[in-house]
Design a protein around this motif. Structure first.
Motif, PDB file in Angstrom:
ATOM      1  N   SER B   8       0.838  -1.210   0.000  1.00 18.42           N
ATOM      2  CA  SER B   8       0.000   0.000   0.000  1.00 18.42           C
ATOM      3  C   SER B   8       0.865   1.249   0.000  1.00 18.42           C
ATOM      4  N   GLU B   9       1.949   1.232   0.760  1.00 24.79           N
ATOM      5  CA  GLU B   9       2.803   2.420   0.827  1.00 24.79           C
ATOM      6  C   GLU B   9       3.460   2.711  -0.514  1.00 24.79           C
ATOM      7  N   ARG B  10       3.972   1.656  -1.149  1.00 24.20           N
ATOM      8  CA  ARG B  10       4.586   1.860  -2.463  1.00 24.20           C
ATOM      9  C   ARG B  10       3.554   2.375  -3.450  1.00 24.20           C
ATOM     10  N   SER B  11       2.336   1.865  -3.337  1.00 23.40           N
ATOM     11  CA  SER B  11       1.288   2.276  -4.263  1.00 23.40           C
ATOM     12  C   SER B  11       0.976   3.759  -4.134  1.00 23.40           C
ATOM     13  N   ARG B  12       0.986   4.261  -2.910  1.00 22.45           N
ATOM     14  CA  ARG B  12       0.683   5.681  -2.731  1.00 22.45           C
ATOM     15  C   ARG B  12       1.723   6.548  -3.429  1.00 22.45           C
ATOM     16  N   GLU B  13       2.997   6.138  -3.337  1.00 21.42           N
ATOM     17  CA  GLU B  13       4.037   6.900  -4.017  1.00 21.42           C
ATOM     18  C   GLU B  13       3.834   6.884  -5.530  1.00 21.42           C
ATOM     19  N   LEU B  14       3.343   5.746  -6.020  1.00 21.14           N
ATOM     20  CA  LEU B  14       3.226   5.592  -7.464  1.00 21.14           C
ATOM     21  C   LEU B  14       1.994   6.292  -8.031  1.00 21.14           C
ATOM     22  N   ALA B  15       1.004   6.573  -7.172  1.00 17.48           N
ATOM     23  CA  ALA B  15      -0.259   7.135  -7.673  1.00 17.48           C
ATOM     24  C   ALA B  15      -0.031   8.467  -8.376  1.00 17.48           C
ATOM     25  N   GLN B  16       0.816   9.299  -7.768  1.00 17.98           N
ATOM     26  CA  GLN B  16       1.049  10.610  -8.377  1.00 17.98           C
ATOM     27  C   GLN B  16       1.830  10.493  -9.686  1.00 17.98           C
ATOM     28  N   LEU B  17       2.810   9.573  -9.716  1.00 19.86           N
ATOM     29  CA  LEU B  17       3.579   9.378 -10.956  1.00 19.86           C
ATOM     30  C   LEU B  17       2.656   8.935 -12.084  1.00 19.86           C
ATOM     31  N   LEU B  18       1.741   8.048 -11.743  1.00 17.55           N
ATOM     32  CA  LEU B  18       0.827   7.520 -12.755  1.00 17.55           C
ATOM     33  C   LEU B  18      -0.110   8.627 -13.242  1.00 17.55           C
ATOM     34  N   ALA B  19      -0.579   9.456 -12.301  1.00 13.31           N
ATOM     35  CA  ALA B  19      -1.471  10.559 -12.680  1.00 13.31           C
ATOM     36  C   ALA B  19      -0.749  11.519 -13.620  1.00 13.31           C
ATOM     37  N   ARG B  20       0.523  11.797 -13.307  1.00 12.82           N
ATOM     38  CA  ARG B  20       1.271  12.727 -14.162  1.00 12.82           C
ATOM     39  C   ARG B  20       1.587  12.095 -15.507  1.00 12.82           C
ATOM     40  N   ALA B  21       1.889  10.803 -15.517  1.00 15.26           N
ATOM     41  CA  ALA B  21       2.102  10.119 -16.793  1.00 15.26           C
ATOM     42  C   ALA B  21       0.832  10.193 -17.635  1.00 15.26           C
ATOM     43  N   GLY B  22      -0.322  10.110 -16.965  1.00 18.94           N
ATOM     44  CA  GLY B  22      -1.605  10.203 -17.666  1.00 18.94           C
ATOM     45  C   GLY B  22      -1.806  11.573 -18.290  1.00 18.94           C
ATOM     46  N   LEU B  23      -1.122  12.594 -17.750  1.00 22.48           N
ATOM     47  CA  LEU B  23      -1.192  13.942 -18.318  1.00 22.48           C
ATOM     48  C   LEU B  23      -0.111  14.157 -19.372  1.00 22.48           C
ATOM     49  N   GLY B  24       0.593  13.086 -19.738  1.00 19.92           N
ATOM     50  CA  GLY B  24       1.596  13.194 -20.787  1.00 19.92           C
ATOM     51  C   GLY B  24       2.990  13.553 -20.278  1.00 19.92           C
ATOM     52  N   ASP B  25       3.209  13.437 -18.981  1.00 18.18           N
ATOM     53  CA  ASP B  25       4.504  13.795 -18.400  1.00 18.18           C
ATOM     54  C   ASP B  25       5.469  12.612 -18.545  1.00 18.18           C
ATOM     55  N   ARG B  26       6.421  12.743 -19.492  1.00 19.34           N
ATOM     56  CA  ARG B  26       7.322  11.636 -19.790  1.00 19.34           C
ATOM     57  C   ARG B  26       8.338  11.400 -18.678  1.00 19.34           C
ATOM     58  N   ALA B  27       8.751  12.478 -18.010  1.00 16.00           N
ATOM     59  CA  ALA B  27       9.717  12.299 -16.920  1.00 16.00           C
ATOM     60  C   ALA B  27       9.090  11.472 -15.796  1.00 16.00           C
ATOM     61  N   ALA B  28       7.808  11.750 -15.519  1.00 10.23           N
ATOM     62  CA  ALA B  28       7.112  10.984 -14.479  1.00 10.23           C
ATOM     63  C   ALA B  28       7.006   9.514 -14.902  1.00 10.23           C
ATOM     64  N   PHE B  29       6.771   9.299 -16.190  1.00 12.47           N
ATOM     65  CA  PHE B  29       6.662   7.926 -16.686  1.00 12.47           C
ATOM     66  C   PHE B  29       8.009   7.204 -16.574  1.00 12.47           C
ATOM     67  N   ALA B  30       9.104   7.953 -16.849  1.00 12.50           N
ATOM     68  CA  ALA B  30      10.438   7.357 -16.718  1.00 12.50           C
ATOM     69  C   ALA B  30      10.693   6.945 -15.270  1.00 12.50           C
ATOM     70  N   THR B  31      10.265   7.788 -14.337  1.00  5.35           N
ATOM     71  CA  THR B  31      10.436   7.449 -12.922  1.00  5.35           C
ATOM     72  C   THR B  31       9.581   6.239 -12.542  1.00  5.35           C
ATOM     73  N   LEU B  32       8.372   6.230 -13.075  1.00  7.40           N
ATOM     74  CA  LEU B  32       7.480   5.091 -12.817  1.00  7.40           C
ATOM     75  C   LEU B  32       8.129   3.790 -13.300  1.00  7.40           C
ATOM     76  N   TYR B  33       8.724   3.832 -14.482  1.00  8.22           N
ATOM     77  CA  TYR B  33       9.415   2.659 -15.024  1.00  8.22           C
ATOM     78  C   TYR B  33      10.568   2.258 -14.104  1.00  8.22           C
ATOM     79  N   GLU B  34      11.336   3.271 -13.692  1.00  5.24           N
ATOM     80  CA  GLU B  34      12.501   3.039 -12.826  1.00  5.24           C
ATOM     81  C   GLU B  34      12.090   2.310 -11.540  1.00  5.24           C
ATOM     82  N   ARG B  35      10.939   2.691 -11.000  1.00  4.09           N
ATOM     83  CA  ARG B  35      10.536   2.165  -9.695  1.00  4.09           C
ATOM     84  C   ARG B  35       9.767   0.858  -9.791  1.00  4.09           C
ATOM     85  N   THR B  36       9.247   0.517 -10.945  1.00  3.68           N
ATOM     86  CA  THR B  36       8.358  -0.651 -10.993  1.00  3.68           C
ATOM     87  C   THR B  36       8.837  -1.752 -11.923  1.00  3.68           C
TER      88      THR B  36
END
Lengths: 239, 209
Positions: B8-36
């Motif tokens: 659950s804790e890891r998921s909370r951190e990822l929620a914002q990255l996913l939301a930003r990736a959904g807005l087209g933020d590639r840097a956030a998506f790169a971080t999401l990839y890095e972490r998952t």
């Protein structure tokens, strides 16, 4: 088969999530999901129960080339370093608008109508702005409350924002309100208070404004004239 | 380590990255990839053991996540649950019967067919943790531990082989040398027991809190 029978729905969902539902039966089940909310709910339930089990699988690093392949597939070079800024403004991305459609509660009136025929008789437009991510600790399935309401005066010359729920902002951060028109860069409307109503007077909203957004900025607002921090709340105008 | 809490804790951190990736933020998506990506690759590799094919699957997973990130609903599911589900679905869809055969090699040599050995799969020489070992690690989370204890050895093993290694009912039956119907009912009963036990644990927590 009658997929509304709870026991059958649950058994199929459990088999699907466990992975033992295979071949044509698996594809049939997937085809049914969009039309059957009860099946989707059953699948979510089993995913919530079983997926945490995978936390015990030792992580394995894929080869470094894989990220390059993914970058190539999603079009354009993404910044490899997490801290690097995106090459283009996120507001210019089409995905942003699809995101807005999914995230924002849509107000009933259109500003386009208002700008075409301004007049004292126009009622104010209410824009409900929702958080782009739910607060920490929000239970799965919980409804995320709206965080801000902005009312735009009938002549479009003033915007009043009111926080609906407690918004906590660190002392060295400020909230900035933006008007977004199409794929143009957002126009700053000024700083707003996290815990009290704020009246923003900035002449008239840019023509074609179809969304408002709130971003987290340094004190004094964005130094660049475009949002530099994360977008915390968005709300769309129009229908 | 409490696996479910950490989840659950890891998921909370990822929620914002996913939301930003959904807005087209590639840097956030790169971080999401890095972490998952290491977690998802581990999950996919258990099911698809060929590394090259597993990477192909992972590539499709992330392309799919980038395209559908704006549809992710953080109010409905946790990001890590959502991502892992997508990865498992892709991996299972990529399975062909023939490709699962290597997963069963080395087990059939036991001369003692009638004897039920709950650890038969874990005894296969392999540097990977056996599915039962994975289950017992998950059991570090208290609620799951208590729930797992309620299952028989066969039930635990059936559900672990199916869930972690992507074996079908028929493949689990072959592996354990049990009739198909028996294995199906073991898996089903194991899942039902797990669910009712977890629900009781949640109710206890709610009452205590």
């Amino acid at each position: 088969m009658d997929y509304s029978r709870p026991e059958l729905a649950d058994r199929l969902a459990a088999d699907y999530v466990t992975g033992t539902l295979r071949g044509p039966a698996r594809r049939r089940f997937e085809a049914l999901l969009p039309a059957h909310a009860n099946l989707r709910a059953a699948v979510r339930g089993w995913q919530d129960r079983l997926m945490p089990l995978t936390a015990t699988i030792p992580p394995q690093r894929p080869s470094p080339q894989l990220w390059q392949r993914i970058e190539a597939r999603i079009g354009g070079a993404a910044a490899p370093a997490p801290a690097a800024a995106p090459a283009r403004g996120w507001w210019a991305q089409l995905a942003f608008w699809r995101g807005l459609a999914a995230l924002a509660t849509v107000a009933a009136l259109s500003l386009a109508v208002l700008l075409a025929a301004p007049g004292p008789a126009q009622p104010p437009i209410i824009v409900v702005m929702n958080a782009t991510t739910p607060p920490a600790g929000t239970a799965p399935g919980a409804i995320v409350p709206a965080s801000f309401v902005a009312s735009i005066s009938g002549d479009g010359r003033a915007v009043v924002t009111r926080p609906l729920t407690g918004v906590s902002v660190e002392a060295d951060r400020a909230l900035e309100l933006w008007a977004i028109a199409g794929s143009n860069a957002p126009r700053s409307l000024g700083l707003i208070s996290a815990n009290a109503a704020t009246v923003v007077r900035r002449g008239r909203l840019p023509a074609g404004t179809d969304a408002l957004a709130v971003s987290l900025e340094p004190p004094g607002g964005s130094p660049t004239g475009t949002p530099t921090g994360p977008v915390l709340f968005v709300g769309r105008l129009g229908t | 380590m409490a696996a479910a809490t950490d989840w659950s804790e890891r998921s909370r951190e990822l929620a914002q990255l996913l939301a930003r990736a959904g807005l087209g933020d590639r840097a956030a998506f790169a971080t999401l990839y890095e972490r998952t990506s290491a977690h998802l690759f581990g999950v996919v590799l258990r099911i698809q053991r060929d590394r090259a094919q597993a990477e192909d699957i992972l590539q499709e997973v992330y392309v799919n996540v980038w395209r559908s990130a704006q549809g992710f609903d953080a109010a409905q599911s946790q990001p890590l649950t959502w991502l892992t589900s997508i990865a498992r679905n892709r991996a299972i869809d990529g399975l062909r019967r023939a490709q699962t055969q290597p997963q069963i090699q080395g087990v059939a040599s036991s001369g003692d067919d009638e004897h039920e050995d709950p650890d038969v799969y874990d005894s296969v020489a392999d540097d990977r943790a056996g599915p039962l070992e994975l289950l017992s690690r998950a059991a570090d989370a208290r609620a799951l531990a208590a729930c797992m204890q309620g299952l028989s050895a066969q039930q635990r093993q059936s559900v672990a082989l199916a869930f972690f290694d992507g074996l079908s009912h028929a493949e689990v039956a072959e592996q354990l040398r049990q009739p198909l119907g028996t294995v199906k009912s073991w898996v089903r009963r194991a899942l039902l027991a797990l669910r009712s036990c977890l629900e009781n644990a949640v109710q206890r927590d709610a009452a205590a809190g």
